[in-house]
Design a protein around this motif. Sequence first.
Motif, PDB file in Angstrom:
ATOM      1  N   GLY A  35     -16.986   3.027  -1.107  1.00  0.00           N
ATOM      2  CA  GLY A  35     -16.387   4.203  -0.479  1.00  0.00           C
ATOM      3  C   GLY A  35     -15.860   5.180  -1.504  1.00  0.00           C
ATOM      4  O   GLY A  35     -16.013   6.389  -1.368  1.00  0.00           O
ATOM      5  N   MET A  36     -15.239   4.646  -2.565  1.00  0.00           N
ATOM      6  CA  MET A  36     -14.719   5.512  -3.620  1.00  0.00           C
ATOM      7  C   MET A  36     -15.867   6.217  -4.347  1.00  0.00           C
ATOM      8  O   MET A  36     -15.753   7.381  -4.711  1.00  0.00           O
ATOM      9  N   MET A  37     -16.979   5.513  -4.538  1.00  0.00           N
ATOM     10  CA  MET A  37     -18.134   6.113  -5.208  1.00  0.00           C
ATOM     11  C   MET A  37     -18.736   7.233  -4.367  1.00  0.00           C
ATOM     12  O   MET A  37     -19.339   8.161  -4.900  1.00  0.00           O
ATOM     13  N   ARG A  38     -18.558   7.155  -3.060  1.00  0.00           N
ATOM     14  CA  ARG A  38     -19.085   8.185  -2.161  1.00  0.00           C
ATOM     15  C   ARG A  38     -18.074   9.299  -1.915  1.00  0.00           C
ATOM     16  O   ARG A  38     -18.238  10.102  -1.011  1.00  0.00           O
ATOM     17  N   GLY A  39     -16.986   9.301  -2.681  1.00  0.00           N
ATOM     18  CA  GLY A  39     -16.020  10.384  -2.573  1.00  0.00           C
ATOM     19  C   GLY A  39     -14.748  10.024  -1.842  1.00  0.00           C
ATOM     20  O   GLY A  39     -13.870  10.860  -1.680  1.00  0.00           O
ATOM     21  N   GLY A  40     -14.605   8.808  -1.358  1.00  0.00           N
ATOM     22  CA  GLY A  40     -13.390   8.391  -0.667  1.00  0.00           C
ATOM     23  C   GLY A  40     -12.235   8.247  -1.643  1.00  0.00           C
ATOM     24  O   GLY A  40     -12.415   8.168  -2.851  1.00  0.00           O
ATOM     25  N   LEU A  41     -11.033   8.199  -1.103  1.00  0.00           N
ATOM     26  CA  LEU A  41      -9.846   8.095  -1.943  1.00  0.00           C
ATOM     27  C   LEU A  41      -9.131   6.760  -1.753  1.00  0.00           C
ATOM     28  O   LEU A  41      -7.933   6.664  -1.926  1.00  0.00           O
ATOM     29  N   GLY A  42      -9.848   5.713  -1.391  1.00  0.00           N
ATOM     30  CA  GLY A  42      -9.227   4.408  -1.181  1.00  0.00           C
ATOM     31  C   GLY A  42      -8.856   3.762  -2.500  1.00  0.00           C
ATOM     32  O   GLY A  42      -9.131   4.276  -3.572  1.00  0.00           O
ATOM     33  N   CYS A  43      -8.191   2.615  -2.397  1.00  0.00           N
ATOM     34  CA  CYS A  43      -7.881   1.855  -3.602  1.00  0.00           C
ATOM     35  C   CYS A  43      -8.043   0.376  -3.317  1.00  0.00           C
ATOM     36  O   CYS A  43      -8.068  -0.051  -2.183  1.00  0.00           O
ATOM     37  N   ARG A  44      -8.171  -0.401  -4.368  1.00  0.00           N
ATOM     38  CA  ARG A  44      -8.333  -1.848  -4.252  1.00  0.00           C
ATOM     39  C   ARG A  44      -6.976  -2.500  -4.003  1.00  0.00           C
ATOM     40  O   ARG A  44      -5.945  -1.954  -4.368  1.00  0.00           O
ATOM     41  N   LEU A  45      -6.994  -3.701  -3.430  1.00  0.00           N
ATOM     42  CA  LEU A  45      -5.747  -4.440  -3.213  1.00  0.00           C
ATOM     43  C   LEU A  45      -5.008  -4.650  -4.523  1.00  0.00           C
ATOM     44  O   LEU A  45      -3.784  -4.588  -4.578  1.00  0.00           O
ATOM     45  N   SER A  46      -5.771  -4.885  -5.589  1.00  0.00           N
ATOM     46  CA  SER A  46      -5.153  -5.128  -6.892  1.00  0.00           C
ATOM     47  C   SER A  46      -4.409  -3.902  -7.418  1.00  0.00           C
ATOM     48  O   SER A  46      -3.564  -4.024  -8.298  1.00  0.00           O
ATOM     49  N   GLU A  47      -4.711  -2.721  -6.894  1.00  0.00           N
ATOM     50  CA  GLU A  47      -4.065  -1.493  -7.359  1.00  0.00           C
ATOM     51  C   GLU A  47      -2.797  -1.160  -6.592  1.00  0.00           C
ATOM     52  O   GLU A  47      -2.089  -0.223  -6.949  1.00  0.00           O
ATOM     53  N   LEU A  48      -2.492  -1.907  -5.536  1.00  0.00           N
ATOM     54  CA  LEU A  48      -1.310  -1.600  -4.733  1.00  0.00           C
ATOM     55  C   LEU A  48      -0.022  -1.662  -5.554  1.00  0.00           C
ATOM     56  O   LEU A  48       0.882  -0.859  -5.355  1.00  0.00           O
ATOM     57  N   GLN A  49       0.054  -2.620  -6.478  1.00  0.00           N
ATOM     58  CA  GLN A  49       1.274  -2.783  -7.266  1.00  0.00           C
ATOM     59  C   GLN A  49       1.574  -1.583  -8.146  1.00  0.00           C
ATOM     60  O   GLN A  49       2.717  -1.351  -8.512  1.00  0.00           O
ATOM     61  N   SER A  50       0.555  -0.823  -8.483  1.00  0.00           N
ATOM     62  CA  SER A  50       0.772   0.325  -9.366  1.00  0.00           C
ATOM     63  C   SER A  50       0.956   1.631  -8.591  1.00  0.00           C
ATOM     64  O   SER A  50       1.162   2.678  -9.203  1.00  0.00           O
ATOM     65  N   MET A  51       0.915   1.570  -7.275  1.00  0.00           N
ATOM     66  CA  MET A  51       1.100   2.779  -6.469  1.00  0.00           C
ATOM     67  C   MET A  51       2.577   3.166  -6.440  1.00  0.00           C
ATOM     68  O   MET A  51       3.458   2.320  -6.542  1.00  0.00           O
ATOM     69  N   SER A  52       2.824   4.450  -6.272  1.00  0.00           N
ATOM     70  CA  SER A  52       4.203   4.940  -6.192  1.00  0.00           C
ATOM     71  C   SER A  52       4.825   4.529  -4.856  1.00  0.00           C
ATOM     72  O   SER A  52       4.117   4.219  -3.889  1.00  0.00           O
ATOM     73  N   ASP A  53       6.146   4.547  -4.807  1.00  0.00           N
ATOM     74  CA  ASP A  53       6.839   4.219  -3.566  1.00  0.00           C
ATOM     75  C   ASP A  53       6.464   5.187  -2.447  1.00  0.00           C
ATOM     76  O   ASP A  53       6.368   4.791  -1.289  1.00  0.00           O
TER      77      ASP A  53
END
Length: 161
Positions: free
Chosen positions: A41-59
């Motif tokens: 989805g991200m390769m097709r232009g989506g803005l999702g993220c992986r579960l592993s990236e949740l910890q680095s997301m802002s509050d």
Amino acid sequence: MGRDMQKGEHIEQPARDDRAFTCTRRGFLPVLVREAVVTLGMMRGGLGCRLSELQSMSDDQLSNIRPVVNPAFEIKVEDDHVLACYNKTGAALYLFSVSETPALNTFNLFDGRHTLGEAGASLASQMGWDSSTGFAYARDLFLRLVADLVCVPKDPPQIAE
């Protein structure tokens, strides 16, 4: 490629980084599929993220996530324990004690309808805490349950460009 292993040879495991995203062998395939879907989805232009990236997301980003229990688990209460039981094997994972009021109240809001921000505000109100403490508790509980694959975002989280 790699070399052949000799019978009885020990493979040294890498040191565990507690901040790293981990998964069990039985949970590997579902996580791999979900991560592949998000990546495509991200390769097709989506803005999702992986579960592993949740910890680095802002509050701010995390506050809009709607947590839900992973459908691969059934939540059970036995004695004074809240358990997540893996549907395929029945293996149980201890989550917290029923007497842990903040955890139970927050977890009950991980129903896919409430955001983490709403769960934190509700918890703060119930416990007499300030809003930042309530959110921090909800966020930390969610991230711990994501690491165990018990909870996931209802919808793929959105990341800022």
